[in-house]
Design a protein around this motif. Structure first.
Motif, PDB file in Angstrom:
ATOM      1  N   MET A   1       0.842  -1.183   0.000  1.00 48.98           N
ATOM      2  CA  MET A   1       0.000   0.000   0.000  1.00 48.98           C
ATOM      3  C   MET A   1       0.886   1.245   0.000  1.00 48.98           C
ATOM      4  N   ALA A   2       0.578   2.180  -0.851  1.00 49.68           N
ATOM      5  CA  ALA A   2       1.365   3.412  -0.974  1.00 49.68           C
ATOM      6  C   ALA A   2       1.171   4.288   0.256  1.00 49.68           C
ATOM      7  N   GLU A   3       2.245   4.956   0.648  1.00 46.22           N
ATOM      8  CA  GLU A   3       2.192   5.856   1.795  1.00 46.22           C
ATOM      9  C   GLU A   3       1.350   7.081   1.459  1.00 46.22           C
ATOM     10  N   GLN A   4       0.448   7.446   2.350  1.00 47.23           N
ATOM     11  CA  GLN A   4      -0.389   8.614   2.163  1.00 47.23           C
ATOM     12  C   GLN A   4       0.305   9.827   2.773  1.00 47.23           C
ATOM     13  N   ARG A   5       0.430  10.893   1.998  1.00 47.70           N
ATOM     14  CA  ARG A   5       1.017  12.132   2.506  1.00 47.70           C
ATOM     15  C   ARG A   5      -0.046  13.206   2.545  1.00 47.70           C
ATOM     16  N   ALA A   6       0.086  14.082   3.524  1.00 47.17           N
ATOM     17  CA  ALA A   6      -0.849  15.196   3.642  1.00 47.17           C
ATOM     18  C   ALA A   6      -0.658  16.148   2.467  1.00 47.17           C
ATOM     19  N   THR A   7      -1.747  16.759   2.042  1.00 45.51           N
ATOM     20  CA  THR A   7      -1.704  17.753   0.975  1.00 45.51           C
ATOM     21  C   THR A   7      -2.054  19.109   1.557  1.00 45.51           C
ATOM     22  N   ILE A   8      -1.218  20.107   1.261  1.00 46.42           N
ATOM     23  CA  ILE A   8      -1.515  21.465   1.711  1.00 46.42           C
ATOM     24  C   ILE A   8      -1.688  22.360   0.485  1.00 46.42           C
ATOM     25  N   PRO A   9      -2.492  23.412   0.625  1.00 44.37           N
ATOM     26  CA  PRO A   9      -2.702  24.300  -0.527  1.00 44.37           C
ATOM     27  C   PRO A   9      -1.545  25.281  -0.702  1.00 44.37           C
ATOM     28  N   GLY A  10      -1.302  25.643  -1.936  1.00 43.01           N
ATOM     29  CA  GLY A  10      -0.350  26.686  -2.285  1.00 43.01           C
ATOM     30  C   GLY A  10      -0.974  27.545  -3.362  1.00 43.01           C
ATOM     31  N   ARG A  11      -0.546  28.767  -3.465  1.00 44.84           N
ATOM     32  CA  ARG A  11      -1.123  29.667  -4.470  1.00 44.84           C
ATOM     33  C   ARG A  11      -0.008  30.513  -5.063  1.00 44.84           C
ATOM     34  N   VAL A  12      -0.105  30.720  -6.349  1.00 47.27           N
ATOM     35  CA  VAL A  12       0.833  31.577  -7.058  1.00 47.27           C
ATOM     36  C   VAL A  12       0.043  32.375  -8.085  1.00 47.27           C
ATOM     37  N   PHE A  13       0.449  33.604  -8.345  1.00 45.10           N
ATOM     38  CA  PHE A  13      -0.319  34.441  -9.258  1.00 45.10           C
ATOM     39  C   PHE A  13       0.012  34.160 -10.719  1.00 45.10           C
ATOM     40  N   ALA A  14       1.287  33.976 -11.029  1.00 44.85           N
ATOM     41  CA  ALA A  14       1.682  33.795 -12.430  1.00 44.85           C
ATOM     42  C   ALA A  14       2.643  32.616 -12.552  1.00 44.85           C
ATOM     43  N   VAL A  15       2.440  31.796 -13.574  1.00 46.06           N
ATOM     44  CA  VAL A  15       3.377  30.713 -13.854  1.00 46.06           C
ATOM     45  C   VAL A  15       4.001  30.852 -15.238  1.00 46.06           C
ATOM     46  N   MET A  16       3.624  31.913 -15.953  1.00 41.04           N
ATOM     47  CA  MET A  16       4.212  32.180 -17.261  1.00 41.04           C
ATOM     48  C   MET A  16       4.598  33.652 -17.326  1.00 41.04           C
ATOM     49  N   ILE A  69       2.565  17.002   0.172  1.00 41.48           N
ATOM     50  CA  ILE A  69       2.305  17.378  -1.219  1.00 41.48           C
ATOM     51  C   ILE A  69       1.706  18.782  -1.186  1.00 41.48           C
ATOM     52  N   ILE A  70       2.173  19.634  -2.060  1.00 39.69           N
ATOM     53  CA  ILE A  70       1.631  20.991  -2.151  1.00 39.69           C
ATOM     54  C   ILE A  70       0.831  21.081  -3.444  1.00 39.69           C
ATOM     55  N   LYS A  71      -0.446  21.413  -3.310  1.00 38.01           N
ATOM     56  CA  LYS A  71      -1.308  21.594  -4.477  1.00 38.01           C
ATOM     57  C   LYS A  71      -1.320  23.089  -4.792  1.00 38.01           C
ATOM     58  N   VAL A  72      -0.596  23.446  -5.844  1.00 44.35           N
ATOM     59  CA  VAL A  72      -0.423  24.849  -6.218  1.00 44.35           C
ATOM     60  C   VAL A  72      -1.489  25.230  -7.236  1.00 44.35           C
ATOM     61  N   THR A  73      -2.242  26.311  -6.934  1.00 40.17           N
ATOM     62  CA  THR A  73      -3.278  26.790  -7.855  1.00 40.17           C
ATOM     63  C   THR A  73      -2.964  28.207  -8.304  1.00 40.17           C
TER      64      THR A  73
END
Length: 181
Positions: A1-16, A69-73
């Motif tokens: 079974m794969a290890e579960q890691r916590a996910t936290i939110p991240g935010r960035v204004f521009a990626v291009m 894990i960081i979920k960047v939006t």
């Protein structure tokens, strides 16, 4: 079974680069990472500081796996997950040495985004009208090669015109001698 890691939110204004050019709420400046001049975007709306994979490779920085894990939006609704970062990277900005954790994400045409984590830790002030980032003035410099320096009136005026904050400190000393009369 794969290890579960916590996910936290991240935010960035521009990626291009094109998104960054279109925004009046981003400031572009130069930082130094291990002696390399790097163009950085200062973004007070970014939750973390970020670095492009291309920049990591070019500077030969070490990427470490994070325990989370960081979920960047972005404001456009795009999102991506990342769990790799360059930790405790030494940067120089305004002749001051500090460290920064840089989360590795896909960024096109941008090397580094300096976010709220570093801005807050260093008491940075962003002046969007003048496109300036400034750090509080201190009498003790953090670079080992600099000594205490004083500014002339002309130098002070120039810094004030560039958007730096100025404070006047007045100190007086007096002594009273009792001659026993």
């Amino acid at each position: 079974m794969a290890e579960q890691r916590a996910t936290i939110p991240g935010r960035v204004f521009a990626v291009m680069k094109e998104e960054a050019r279109a925004s009046s709420n981003l400031i572009k400046s130069i930082i130094s990472i291990y002696g390399n001049r790097i163009e950085a975007l200062f973004d007070s709306r970014a939750t973390h500081s970020f670095i492009s994979k291309e920049c990591v490779d070019r500077l030969k920085l070490e990427l470490k796996e994070l325990p989370i894990i960081i979920k960047v939006t972005t404001p456009s609704g795009l999102s991506s997950n990342t769990s790799r970062a360059c930790q405790r990277v030494e940067i120089v900005f305004e002749d001051r040495v500090s460290v920064i954790d840089l989360i590795c994400i896909f960024i096109k045409g941008i090397d580094v985004i300096v976010g709220t984590d570093w801005l807050t830790a260093n008491n940075a002030t962003l002046n969007y009208a003048r496109k300036l980032v400034s750090l509080p003035m201190s009498l003790t410099r953090t670079t080992s090669t600099e000594q205490l320096r004083f500014l002339s009136v002309v130098q002070a005026k120039k810094l004030i015109n560039q958007g730096y904050n100025a404070y006047i400190v007045v100190c007086t000393a007096s002594s009273v001698y009792d001659n026993g009369i």
